[in-house]
Enzyme design. Structure first.
Site, short mmCIF file in Angstrom:
data_model
loop_
_atom_site.label_atom_id
_atom_site.label_comp_id
_atom_site.label_asym_id
_atom_site.label_seq_id
_atom_site.Cartn_x
_atom_site.Cartn_y
_atom_site.Cartn_z
N MET A 11 0.86 -1.19 0.00
CA MET A 11 0.00 0.00 0.00
C MET A 11 0.90 1.25 0.00
SD MET A 11 -3.16 -1.17 0.20
CE MET A 11 -4.21 0.09 0.84
N ASN A 12 0.44 2.28 -0.64
CA ASN A 12 1.14 3.57 -0.70
C ASN A 12 2.42 3.56 -1.53
OD1 ASN A 12 -0.73 4.91 1.08
ND2 ASN A 12 0.22 3.75 2.74
N LYS A 15 1.02 2.85 -6.98
CA LYS A 15 0.58 2.03 -8.12
C LYS A 15 -0.42 2.77 -9.01
CE LYS A 15 -0.70 -1.17 -5.24
NZ LYS A 15 -0.24 -0.52 -4.01
N ASP A 85 -6.08 -1.43 -12.95
CA ASP A 85 -5.82 -1.06 -11.56
C ASP A 85 -6.38 -2.13 -10.64
OD1 ASP A 85 -4.73 0.74 -9.68
OD2 ASP A 85 -6.67 1.69 -9.34
N GLU A 86 -5.80 -2.26 -9.45
CA GLU A 86 -6.25 -3.23 -8.43
C GLU A 86 -6.35 -4.64 -8.99
OE1 GLU A 86 -6.17 -2.27 -5.47
OE2 GLU A 86 -6.62 -0.14 -5.45
N ALA A 87 -5.34 -5.04 -9.74
CA ALA A 87 -5.33 -6.32 -10.45
C ALA A 87 -5.36 -7.52 -9.51
CB ALA A 87 -4.12 -6.41 -11.37
N CYS A 179 7.89 -2.89 6.79
CA CYS A 179 8.96 -3.82 6.45
C CYS A 179 8.67 -5.13 7.20
CB CYS A 179 10.31 -3.25 6.85
SG CYS A 179 10.59 -3.16 8.63
#
Length: 194
Positions: A11-12, A15, A85-87, A179
């Site tokens: 996320m972030n 993309k 998008d959002e594949a 991470c």
């Protein structure tokens, strides 16, 4: 021969912003693109929406059980690229249809999505993209500690959680890019492992 691309990240990682930039680059040169998104992504309704405020109406919303080739085969020959998008929300069959489109129509398809969910489990669409994509590119974002983030932490009511359905959109749920070390610290603390 054209290729199927999978650009993935936590996320972030930008993309959707990158997808919009790619669309702009093609269109600035007078080339036509088609933008698709799965209907399960209700954020923005018929638009793709970035965290920095950019928006754009999609050309087609993919239904969950849609035979995507029915739509793709009706596209005009002047379309030069398909952007998705959002594949991660695509079905395995829909990913296969995109792969076949690149090879049979000789047009690139660039998919953007998450690698895995907040439990570190691959989405079916992402898994199939890893299996059949010609080119895979990880988009980088950073954890709060400054290291490269690869995982998505789910936050509900201000607390980190590892329970719930795989997909949660527009219900007040938030996510944090983490991470591996920070992700495991959160999981260990939540589960009382230390």
């Amino acid at each position: 021969m054209s290729k199927l691309y999978f650009r993935y990240g936590a996320m972030n990682s930008g993309k959707t912003t990158l997808l919009l930039q790619v669309a702009h680059n093609y269109e600035e040169r007078g080339m036509k693109v088609v933008i698709l998104k799965p209907g399960i992504d209700t954020k923005g309704n018929d638009k793709i929406v970035t965290r920095i405020g950019l928006k754009r109406k999609v050309d087609h919303i993919i239904k969950q059980d849609e035979k995507l080739s029915n739509y793709l085969n009706k596209l005009s020959e002047d379309i030069v690229c398909i952007l998705v998008d959002e594949a991660q929300f695509l079905s395995r069959d829909q990913v296969d249809e995109l792969f076949m489109y690149t090879k049979l129509k000789n047009k690139p398809v660039i998919c953007y999505g998450l690698r895995s969910d907040f439990k570190t489990i691959a989405f079916p669409g992402s898994l199939r993209l890893f299996e059949v994509s010609d080119v895979m590119e990880e988009l980088i974002t950073i954890c709060r500690c400054g290291k490269r983030a690869k995982f998505n932490g789910r936050i509900v009511n201000g607390k980190f959680t590892s329970s719930g359905e795989q997909i949660s959109i527009d219900d007040g749920t938030n996510y944090e890019s983490l991470c591996g070390e920070c992700y495991l610290r959160k999981v260990k603390k939540m589960k009382g492992w230390y």
